[in-house]
Design a protein around this motif. Structure first.
Motif, mmCIF file in Angstrom:
data_model
loop_
_atom_site.group_PDB
_atom_site.id
_atom_site.type_symbol
_atom_site.label_atom_id
_atom_site.label_comp_id
_atom_site.label_asym_id
_atom_site.label_seq_id
_atom_site.Cartn_x
_atom_site.Cartn_y
_atom_site.Cartn_z
ATOM 1 N N THR A 198 0.779 -1.252 -0.003
ATOM 2 C CA THR A 198 0.017 0.009 0.094
ATOM 3 C C THR A 198 1.088 1.231 0.067
ATOM 4 O O THR A 198 1.760 1.341 0.610
ATOM 5 C CB THR A 198 -0.902 0.026 1.243
ATOM 6 O OG1 THR A 198 -1.677 -1.046 1.306
ATOM 7 C CG2 THR A 198 -1.714 1.286 1.261
ATOM 8 N N ASP A 199 0.523 2.203 -0.732
ATOM 9 C CA ASP A 199 1.084 3.516 -0.713
ATOM 10 C C ASP A 199 0.542 4.041 0.502
ATOM 11 O O ASP A 199 -0.787 4.528 0.598
ATOM 12 C CB ASP A 199 0.989 4.281 -2.228
ATOM 13 C CG ASP A 199 1.467 5.600 -2.015
ATOM 14 O OD1 ASP A 199 1.677 6.169 -1.163
ATOM 15 O OD2 ASP A 199 1.719 6.205 -3.227
ATOM 16 N N GLY A 200 1.217 4.679 1.271
ATOM 17 C CA GLY A 200 0.768 5.217 2.489
ATOM 18 C C GLY A 200 -0.111 6.567 2.272
ATOM 19 O O GLY A 200 -0.902 6.859 3.180
ATOM 20 N N LEU A 201 0.081 7.217 0.953
ATOM 21 C CA LEU A 201 -0.575 8.279 1.023
ATOM 22 C C LEU A 201 -2.149 7.960 0.586
ATOM 23 O O LEU A 201 -2.811 8.930 0.333
ATOM 24 C CB LEU A 201 0.158 9.217 -0.152
ATOM 25 C CG LEU A 201 1.491 9.775 0.034
ATOM 26 C CD1 LEU A 201 1.866 10.493 -1.044
ATOM 27 C CD2 LEU A 201 1.349 10.453 1.333
ATOM 28 N N THR A 202 -2.353 6.693 0.236
ATOM 29 C CA THR A 202 -3.561 6.312 -0.066
ATOM 30 C C THR A 202 -4.489 5.950 1.345
ATOM 31 O O THR A 202 -5.550 6.024 1.335
ATOM 32 C CB THR A 202 -3.974 5.211 -1.022
ATOM 33 O OG1 THR A 202 -3.356 3.948 -0.508
ATOM 34 C CG2 THR A 202 -3.133 5.755 -2.339
ATOM 35 N N VAL A 203 -3.705 5.703 2.360
ATOM 36 C CA VAL A 203 -4.086 5.391 3.564
ATOM 37 C C VAL A 203 -4.446 6.541 4.620
ATOM 38 O O VAL A 203 -5.509 6.599 5.037
ATOM 39 C CB VAL A 203 -3.055 4.261 4.193
ATOM 40 C CG1 VAL A 203 -3.718 3.811 5.605
ATOM 41 C CG2 VAL A 203 -2.863 2.939 3.596
ATOM 42 N N TYR A 204 -3.477 7.541 4.463
ATOM 43 C CA TYR A 204 -3.831 8.481 5.743
ATOM 44 C C TYR A 204 -4.895 9.385 5.557
ATOM 45 O O TYR A 204 -5.721 9.981 6.409
ATOM 46 C CB TYR A 204 -2.492 9.438 5.542
ATOM 47 C CG TYR A 204 -2.484 10.601 4.766
ATOM 48 C CD1 TYR A 204 -3.020 11.901 5.637
ATOM 49 C CD2 TYR A 204 -2.349 10.610 3.319
ATOM 50 C CE1 TYR A 204 -2.863 13.225 4.985
ATOM 51 C CE2 TYR A 204 -2.402 11.755 2.709
ATOM 52 C CZ TYR A 204 -2.832 12.892 3.565
ATOM 53 O OH TYR A 204 -2.933 14.122 2.753
ATOM 54 N N ARG A 205 -5.313 9.361 4.203
ATOM 55 C CA ARG A 205 -6.471 10.366 3.946
ATOM 56 C C ARG A 205 -7.698 10.116 4.603
ATOM 57 O O ARG A 205 -8.623 10.697 4.891
ATOM 58 C CB ARG A 205 -6.717 10.337 2.433
ATOM 59 C CG ARG A 205 -5.725 10.776 1.565
ATOM 60 C CD ARG A 205 -5.724 10.621 -0.176
ATOM 61 N NE ARG A 205 -4.725 10.807 -0.737
ATOM 62 C CZ ARG A 205 -4.479 11.853 -1.505
ATOM 63 N NH1 ARG A 205 -5.139 13.134 -1.147
ATOM 64 N NH2 ARG A 205 -3.457 12.024 -2.195
ATOM 65 N N ASP A 206 -7.950 8.660 4.906
ATOM 66 C CA ASP A 206 -9.224 8.263 5.651
ATOM 67 C C ASP A 206 -9.017 7.759 6.965
ATOM 68 O O ASP A 206 -9.824 7.342 7.617
ATOM 69 C CB ASP A 206 -9.839 6.921 4.877
ATOM 70 C CG ASP A 206 -10.145 7.172 3.656
ATOM 71 O OD1 ASP A 206 -10.572 8.425 3.179
ATOM 72 O OD2 ASP A 206 -9.870 6.534 2.450
#
Length: 353
Positions: A198-206
């Motif tokens: 997973t790209d962390g930048l797709t995780v942090y948003r939510d």
């Protein structure tokens, strides 16, 4: 003598990767995970122009670089915090969450600066052993207590190069309390080719309690200028910005980072070349009989246990500096093809001795 903090008596200094020289003058530094490439001409040109302004203080807010990163990743500028290298941003994070009794959880072995930063910040380290060569996220979740303030997940992990995948990361994050900050340390993200990471930048948003830590030192080849950054939701980024030393990211560093983002396509072609060399080196080591975990970083890991120091000395005799962790193993950066060939010859000779 002046009185110092007692913790300093128990803290080993951070050991930077060293260079070595063989008897015939060869020297290949594969101990610091540096890029084998010099900066791009466009970046050097930008640095040269910026040099004429070093009599002035840099922009303390690094507005140009902050906006460039925000545009690059499609995030608000308020979600970006900077520091003098990702290790310094990590230090800012420790200072942000630490106070007497606070605990910070991380895998071990992982990035060797974590325990030093925890000690300096006055936090209690909770080290969770790796499962094989990879983060044991289930055990890390079990280690969280009401005293836990922060958890570091180094992905890919330094020094083993291993990764945690999307499903296990999501399951882990679901178990972490909302008031515990999870830092995804992605210093080697640009080298990842496993689509299930997973790209962390797709995780942090939510997830408001997730922050992503990255650097310009590795893939972007700016290790000597020290530029790191964090992307997180505004309350986290704002707290981290409060702990930065004023003017920590100097003017030349800011300029070089902006120029590197502008030349990203060309730079990432170099990353592809490193990844190809990484595959070649790992396959050659396996053919020699070594056990080498799959790596998604710009280095390989050899678990050597009690022979680690002996192996590092044998490589040094051939002019190749590797990074030994006594009693555990050696991390070897991917360098130029010539450097890699010299290392592979040294590894083969050691194994066949």
């Amino acid at each position: 003598m002046p009185r110092f903090r007692a913790i300093l008596d128990t803290m080993p200094p951070y050991k930077a990767g060293k260079a070595v020289v063989s008897a015939d003058g060869r020297s290949y530094k594969l101990s610091s995970n540096e890029s084998p490439y010099e900066p791009l001409p466009s970046v050097i040109e930008a640095i040269s122009k910026a040099a004429s302004q070093i009599h002035l203080y840099p922009d303390p807010a690094a507005t140009g670089l902050t906006n460039a990163l925000a545009e690059r990743y499609g995030v608000p500028p308020e979600h970006v915090a900077l520091g003098a290298g990702s290790v310094t941003v990590a230090q800012q994070l420790f200072e942000t969450v630490s106070e007497p009794g606070a605990e910070v959880v991380y895998a071990w072995r992982s990035f060797e600066a974590y325990p030093l930063l925890a000690d300096l910040a006055g936090a209690t380290s909770v080290r969770v052993p790796l499962l094989g060569e990879t983060h044991h996220l289930e055990a890390m979740a079990d280690a969280i207590t009401p005293r836990t303030r922060m958890v570091f997940v180094c992905n890919p992990n330094n020094p083993t190069g291993t990764v945690v995948h999307a499903a296990e990361l999501e399951a882990f994050l679901d178990r972490v309390p909302e008031d515990v900050l999870v830092v995804l340390d992605e210093a080697y993200r640009e080298y990842v080719r496993d689509a299930d990471v997973t790209d962390g930048l797709t995780v942090y948003r939510d997830r408001p309690n997730v922050a992503v830590l990255r650097t310009f030192s590795k893939a972007y080849g700016l290790a000597g200028l020290r530029v790191g950054y964090l992307i997180a939701n505004e309350p986290v980024a704002a707290a981290v910005r409060k702990t930065i030393v004023p003017f920590a990211v100097n003017h030349i560093a800011q300029t070089a980072a902006i120029a590197s983002l502008a030349a990203e396509e060309e730079l990432l072609e170099r990353v592809d070349s490193v990844v190809k060399e990484r595959t070649r080196v790992r396959e050659a080591l396996i053919a020699q009989g070594w056990t080498v975990p799959i790596t998604e970083a710009n280095f390989v890991w050899l678990r050597l246990e009690e022979r680690t120091t002996e192996f590092a000395d044998a490589c040094a005799a051939e002019g190749v500096a590797v990074r030994p962790f006594a009693g555990e193993g050696a991390r070897v950066s991917i360098g130029s093809p010539e450097a890699n060939d010299t290392f592979l010859a040294a590894a083969a000779a050691f194994r066949n001795a």
